[in-house]
Motif scaffolding. Sequence first.
Motif, PDB file in Angstrom:
ATOM      1  N   LEU A 241       5.904  -4.912  -6.744  1.00  0.00           N
ATOM      2  CA  LEU A 241       6.753  -5.993  -6.239  1.00  0.00           C
ATOM      3  C   LEU A 241       8.194  -5.545  -5.963  1.00  0.00           C
ATOM      4  N   PRO A 242       8.852  -4.792  -6.860  1.00  0.00           N
ATOM      5  CA  PRO A 242      10.201  -4.321  -6.525  1.00  0.00           C
ATOM      6  C   PRO A 242      10.226  -3.414  -5.295  1.00  0.00           C
ATOM      7  N   TYR A 243       9.214  -2.552  -5.157  1.00  0.00           N
ATOM      8  CA  TYR A 243       9.184  -1.652  -4.010  1.00  0.00           C
ATOM      9  C   TYR A 243       8.982  -2.425  -2.709  1.00  0.00           C
ATOM     10  N   GLY A 244       8.170  -3.470  -2.746  1.00  0.00           N
ATOM     11  CA  GLY A 244       7.853  -4.203  -1.529  1.00  0.00           C
ATOM     12  C   GLY A 244       8.703  -5.427  -1.281  1.00  0.00           C
ATOM     13  N   ARG A 245       9.746  -5.644  -2.093  1.00  0.00           N
ATOM     14  CA  ARG A 245      10.543  -6.861  -1.958  1.00  0.00           C
ATOM     15  C   ARG A 245      11.148  -6.996  -0.561  1.00  0.00           C
TER      16      ARG A 245
ATOM     17  N   ALA B  36      11.205  -9.261   4.999  1.00  0.00           N
ATOM     18  CA  ALA B  36      11.120  -9.035   6.443  1.00  0.00           C
ATOM     19  C   ALA B  36       9.902  -9.732   7.040  1.00  0.00           C
ATOM     20  N   ALA B  37       8.772  -9.656   6.349  1.00  0.00           N
ATOM     21  CA  ALA B  37       7.556 -10.333   6.825  1.00  0.00           C
ATOM     22  C   ALA B  37       7.762 -11.848   6.872  1.00  0.00           C
ATOM     23  N   SER B  38       8.457 -12.375   5.880  1.00  0.00           N
ATOM     24  CA  SER B  38       8.730 -13.808   5.850  1.00  0.00           C
ATOM     25  C   SER B  38       9.614 -14.230   7.017  1.00  0.00           C
ATOM     26  N   MET B  39      10.600 -13.414   7.338  1.00  0.00           N
ATOM     27  CA  MET B  39      11.473 -13.728   8.465  1.00  0.00           C
ATOM     28  C   MET B  39      10.717 -13.678   9.785  1.00  0.00           C
TER      29      MET B  39
ATOM     30  N   ARG C  12       0.816  -1.221   0.000  1.00  0.00           N
ATOM     31  CA  ARG C  12       0.000   0.000   0.000  1.00  0.00           C
ATOM     32  C   ARG C  12       0.845   1.264   0.000  1.00  0.00           C
ATOM     33  N   GLN C  13       2.112   1.144   0.412  1.00  0.00           N
ATOM     34  CA  GLN C  13       2.994   2.307   0.470  1.00  0.00           C
ATOM     35  C   GLN C  13       3.697   2.589  -0.856  1.00  0.00           C
ATOM     36  N   THR C  14       3.418   1.786  -1.868  1.00  0.00           N
ATOM     37  CA  THR C  14       4.037   2.032  -3.171  1.00  0.00           C
ATOM     38  C   THR C  14       3.656   3.426  -3.672  1.00  0.00           C
TER      39      THR C  14
END
Length: 324
Positions: free
Chosen positions: A229-233, A238-241, A203-205
């Motif tokens: 996707l590039p912006y939120g990579r 971090a969310a996955s970790m 949403r912050q893109t």
Amino acid sequence: MPDPDKATKKTSAIRAGSGQLGDRIFKALAVAAGSTIVIAIALIAIFLLIRAIPSLGANHANFFTSTEFNTADADNLRFGIRDLFMVTVLSSVFALALAVPVAVGIALFLTHYAPARLSRPFSALVDLLAAVPSIIFGLWGIFILAPWLEPVASFLNKSLGWLFLFETGNVSLAGGGTIFTAGVVLAVMILPIITSVSREVFRQTPISRIEAAQALGATKWETVRMTVLPYGRSGVIAASMLGLGRALGETVAVLIILRSAAQPGSWSLFDGGYTFASKIASAAAEFSAPLPTGAYIAAGFVLFALTFVVNAAARGIAGGKVNG
């Protein structure tokens, strides 16, 4: 007559002094609050080390490579974390591999495809998964999900049995108490964490990037692929970790599903065994003698360090994203 300029300067000085005092008080409170977390983590680590060191000194097996975990005889402690580490990492990484693609897809749907009237209630529904107790997930996994997954597990075992991940383990596939089932349940449990963080990052893109891609004639998918996707990579990583850290420390659900005491023979999804957390929880009623208890505390310290490193890495990635 009193000088109005002097009165104004005096009032400004009083206000400035009051503001500086308020700033100092607020800074002190903020520093104290932040230090509390650091001190608490340090005290936990010190406590675990103090209680674990005597047991590690009395251990007659290699703590890192032994597959034994026998604490029945306090005079002959033999315990190692090899199998605990194997089951913990395998179930958590498998859960992460299942959850991340689904979570990213849900986050993209909610932020760039779903209408507002559908996005809000659907987001709340996904977030509600985080409120379901672990024991409910465990019971659902062993009694409902395991029978459904049995044909899938059998198919994977027959088709991909030559690969170490899907070779025949020490647990019957018919029972469902395998790392495979536990991984699927863990994937459902960490799904709301990864989805929530990814959703907020997408949403912050910047709108300017999205509009620029659309102005060049990009389709909806091309816009998402080139801008969102590039912006939120980094945010997704971090969310996955964070989700991985949650999976590493899960206790009750994994203990219910991996109820078999069979020791894992290899890195197979169709093995049983214990994770760090489920092993400690299964023996909680026996924590009476200091040395046997210290053996489990030593395993808990390894889990503490592992989850701490994972979450610190997640914060580092997230911080890099913000600074970038």
